[in-house]
Design an enzyme around this catalytic site. Structure first.
Site, PDB file in Angstrom:
ATOM      1  N   GLN A 101       0.867  -1.086   0.152  1.00  0.00           N
ATOM      2  CA  GLN A 101      -0.255  -0.265  -0.063  1.00  0.00           C
ATOM      3  C   GLN A 101       0.508   1.644   0.267  1.00  0.00           C
ATOM      4  O   GLN A 101       1.652   1.019   0.905  1.00  0.00           O
ATOM      5  CB  GLN A 101      -0.832   0.115   1.310  1.00  0.00           C
ATOM      6  CG  GLN A 101      -2.194   1.331   1.330  1.00  0.00           C
ATOM      7  CD  GLN A 101      -2.072   1.676   2.732  1.00  0.00           C
ATOM      8  OE1 GLN A 101      -1.816   1.510   3.482  1.00  0.00           O
ATOM      9  NE2 GLN A 101      -4.055   1.051   2.719  1.00  0.00           N
ATOM     10  N   HIS A 170      -3.342   4.389  -1.633  1.00  0.00           N
ATOM     11  CA  HIS A 170      -4.313   4.809   0.094  1.00  0.00           C
ATOM     12  C   HIS A 170      -4.976   6.041  -0.265  1.00  0.00           C
ATOM     13  O   HIS A 170      -3.966   7.265  -0.329  1.00  0.00           O
ATOM     14  CB  HIS A 170      -3.740   4.871   0.400  1.00  0.00           C
ATOM     15  CG  HIS A 170      -3.930   4.750   1.999  1.00  0.00           C
ATOM     16  ND1 HIS A 170      -5.292   5.054   2.325  1.00  0.00           N
ATOM     17  CD2 HIS A 170      -3.597   4.410   3.414  1.00  0.00           C
ATOM     18  CE1 HIS A 170      -5.856   4.642   3.548  1.00  0.00           C
ATOM     19  NE2 HIS A 170      -3.981   4.807   4.794  1.00  0.00           N
ATOM     20  N   HIS A 173      -9.943   7.660   4.220  1.00  0.00           N
ATOM     21  CA  HIS A 173      -9.629   8.047   5.992  1.00  0.00           C
ATOM     22  C   HIS A 173      -9.051   9.468   5.487  1.00  0.00           C
ATOM     23  O   HIS A 173      -8.509   9.192   7.080  1.00  0.00           O
ATOM     24  CB  HIS A 173      -8.326   7.177   6.097  1.00  0.00           C
ATOM     25  CG  HIS A 173      -9.196   5.153   6.118  1.00  0.00           C
ATOM     26  ND1 HIS A 173      -8.373   4.585   6.140  1.00  0.00           N
ATOM     27  CD2 HIS A 173     -10.586   4.661   5.290  1.00  0.00           C
ATOM     28  CE1 HIS A 173      -8.717   3.301   5.714  1.00  0.00           C
ATOM     29  NE2 HIS A 173     -10.198   3.477   5.810  1.00  0.00           N
ATOM     30  N   TYR A 175      -6.366  10.850   4.071  1.00  0.00           N
ATOM     31  CA  TYR A 175      -5.061  11.456   4.177  1.00  0.00           C
ATOM     32  C   TYR A 175      -4.754  11.433   2.314  1.00  0.00           C
ATOM     33  O   TYR A 175      -6.261  12.216   2.155  1.00  0.00           O
ATOM     34  CB  TYR A 175      -4.730   9.572   4.257  1.00  0.00           C
ATOM     35  CG  TYR A 175      -4.661   8.896   4.944  1.00  0.00           C
ATOM     36  CD1 TYR A 175      -3.725   9.552   6.308  1.00  0.00           C
ATOM     37  CD2 TYR A 175      -5.259   7.519   6.151  1.00  0.00           C
ATOM     38  CE1 TYR A 175      -3.582   8.995   7.670  1.00  0.00           C
ATOM     39  CE2 TYR A 175      -5.241   7.551   6.557  1.00  0.00           C
ATOM     40  CZ  TYR A 175      -4.047   7.811   8.037  1.00  0.00           C
ATOM     41  OH  TYR A 175      -4.466   7.211   9.646  1.00  0.00           O
ATOM     42  N   ARG A 223      -7.955   1.962  -2.645  1.00  0.00           N
ATOM     43  CA  ARG A 223      -8.739   2.069  -1.165  1.00  0.00           C
ATOM     44  C   ARG A 223      -8.807   3.122  -1.263  1.00  0.00           C
ATOM     45  O   ARG A 223      -8.493   4.821  -0.826  1.00  0.00           O
ATOM     46  CB  ARG A 223      -7.791   2.201   0.176  1.00  0.00           C
ATOM     47  CG  ARG A 223      -8.489   1.294   0.444  1.00  0.00           C
ATOM     48  CD  ARG A 223      -7.729   0.397   2.241  1.00  0.00           C
ATOM     49  NE  ARG A 223      -8.368   0.038   2.672  1.00  0.00           N
ATOM     50  CZ  ARG A 223      -8.426  -0.754   4.066  1.00  0.00           C
ATOM     51  NH1 ARG A 223      -8.138   0.361   4.980  1.00  0.00           N
ATOM     52  NH2 ARG A 223      -8.880  -1.904   4.374  1.00  0.00           N
ATOM     53  N   GLY A 340      -9.111  -7.607   8.612  1.00  0.00           N
ATOM     54  CA  GLY A 340      -8.028  -6.519   9.239  1.00  0.00           C
ATOM     55  C   GLY A 340      -7.776  -7.380  10.588  1.00  0.00           C
ATOM     56  O   GLY A 340      -6.661  -8.613  10.846  1.00  0.00           O
ATOM     57  N   ARG A 341      -8.425  -6.834  11.878  1.00  0.00           N
ATOM     58  CA  ARG A 341      -7.463  -7.087  13.394  1.00  0.00           C
ATOM     59  C   ARG A 341      -7.534  -8.281  13.803  1.00  0.00           C
ATOM     60  O   ARG A 341      -6.951  -8.940  14.142  1.00  0.00           O
ATOM     61  CB  ARG A 341      -8.081  -6.080  14.570  1.00  0.00           C
ATOM     62  CG  ARG A 341      -7.521  -4.452  14.632  1.00  0.00           C
ATOM     63  CD  ARG A 341      -7.937  -3.826  14.918  1.00  0.00           C
ATOM     64  NE  ARG A 341      -9.457  -2.907  14.611  1.00  0.00           N
ATOM     65  CZ  ARG A 341     -10.831  -2.506  15.391  1.00  0.00           C
ATOM     66  NH1 ARG A 341      -9.424  -2.670  16.896  1.00  0.00           N
ATOM     67  NH2 ARG A 341     -11.840  -2.389  14.909  1.00  0.00           N
TER      68      ARG A 341
END
Length: 373
Positions: A101, A170, A173, A175, A223, A340-341
């Site tokens: 990414q 990316h 979110h 950024y 993304r 993800g997590r």
């Protein structure tokens, strides 16, 4: 629950995957001075060994002094590339596929923080303002924009040279790329500002530059998200029609796959339809999509009442959400599923899902963030 389809092969252009399970990009901060070491390579290899079809690395810094905000974030230039070459070697040896990414945080970077690379470098952004409208720095000049676009393109070329299987940009979110998309952070009056479609121009030029750098067949994933960090209810597009207008120039620029970031994959994106963001994106563009958002972690973002289930209710809760996920793939609303997590805490998550051992999936805990499991 029939998980067979999740573990069937999938091909998007030249990206041939053994199954539909994707490791979502997650910042780890375990690359001292921006160089991923052997423990990072082992960390990614463990996921490839445990039936993850595609690994998307944590965000990596393109070659720009203000790209990221912590010295433990891996660089995608210089000596950082030597470390990434070892990561690619390990993942491929385990039979996996991996893409980096490519990341620039924009005005999310703090001014003068000592724990970040190049502390003298100021943050940058399309209009130099925070989401609250506060002026942080001067707006990027067109020359500075061109330099950042070139840095993205060089990173894309290096990804191909090092042996990665594609790249992800990316653009989510809040950024840098997303700051150009978002009307609260992009107040420009030149060709990089304007309405929602006009605000895609920076991303379009990044995608086009990357495409020129890697050729026609190297996969490019983008993304994007509606929500922003700490601004969870924000939307770029309020209707399917606006979403279609937003996506069209990105498709034309050369995106092969859209990675559609939602906080909860099961939530509808627009009123009057059950489709989530990924499903709408596929319907409107015809492009392959990755859905993401609390897979295996549905308790993490639910209400207190729902989070207070007895522990022996946990497996039923996980099972219900996973069945919903399988349904999305069965109905061909989405193609790939990013985890993800749940994969941070349990490298064998995909194997347990494949083998119908969901009751053995290790529940997430923030303790896992302290080490590379």
């Amino acid at each position: 629950m029939n998980t067979e389809l999740l573990f069937s092969p999938f091909q998007a252009g030249n990206l041939a995957l053994p199954n539909r399970i994707v490791m979502a990009p997650m910042t780890r901060n375990f690359s001292p001075q921006g160089i991923p070491g052997p423990e990072v390579a082992e960390y990614y290899r463990r996921r490839a060994e445990n039936a993850v079809g595609l690994i998307i690395t944590e965000g990596t810094a393109i070659n720009h002094p203000a790209a990221v905000e912590a010295t433990g974030i891996p660089n995608f230039y210089g000596d950082g590339l030597k470390g990434w070459a070892k990561v690619v070697e390990e993942v491929h040896a385990a039979g996996g596929k991996i893409i980096p990414q490519l990341w620039h945080v924009g005005t999310a970077r703090k001014i003068g923080a000592s724990n970040q690379p190049n502390p003298e470098a100021l943050p940058v952004g399309p209009s130099g303002i925070s989401p609250s409208g506060e002026k942080v720095v001067e707006p990027l000049t067109e020359t500075e924009i061109a330099d950042i676009i070139a840095a993205f393109a060089q990173a894309a070329a290096d990804a191909k040279r090092v042996g990665f299987d594609g790249i992800e940009l990316h653009g989510a979110h809040g950024y840098l790329i997303d700051q150009f998309f978002w009307d609260k952070t992009n107040k420009r009056t030149d060709q990089y500002g304007g309405d929602l479609v006009q605000r895609t121009r920076f991303a379009v030029e990044v995608i086009e530059a990357c495409r020129r750098a890697v050729g026609p067949d190297f996969p490019i994933v983008l993304r994007f998200s509606q929500w922003k960090m700490y601004h969870y209810d924000e939307k770029l597009a309020h209707t399917p029609e606006e979403l279609e207008q937003f996506l069209a120039p990105l498709v034309k620029a050369g995106v092969d796959v859209f990675h559609c970031s939602s906080r909860r994959f099961w939530e509808p994106e627009f009123a009057g339809s059950d489709l989530n963001l990924a499903a709408w994106t596929k319907k409107l563009t015809g492009k392959p999509v990755i859905t993401v958002g609390s897979v295996g972690l549905e308790r993490a973002f639910l209400s207190e009442r729902e989070n207070n289930h007895r522990e022996n209710d946990r497996s039923n809760s996980v099972q219900a959400r996973l069945e919903q996920l399988v349904g999305l793939v069965e109905r061909e609303e989405v193609d790939l599923v990013a985890v993800g997590r749940a994969l941070l805490v349990d490298p064998a998550f995909a194997v347990k899902l494949r083998d119908h051992q969901t009751e053995e999936i290790i529940p997430y805990s923030d303790e896992v963030l302290k080490s590379l499991n």
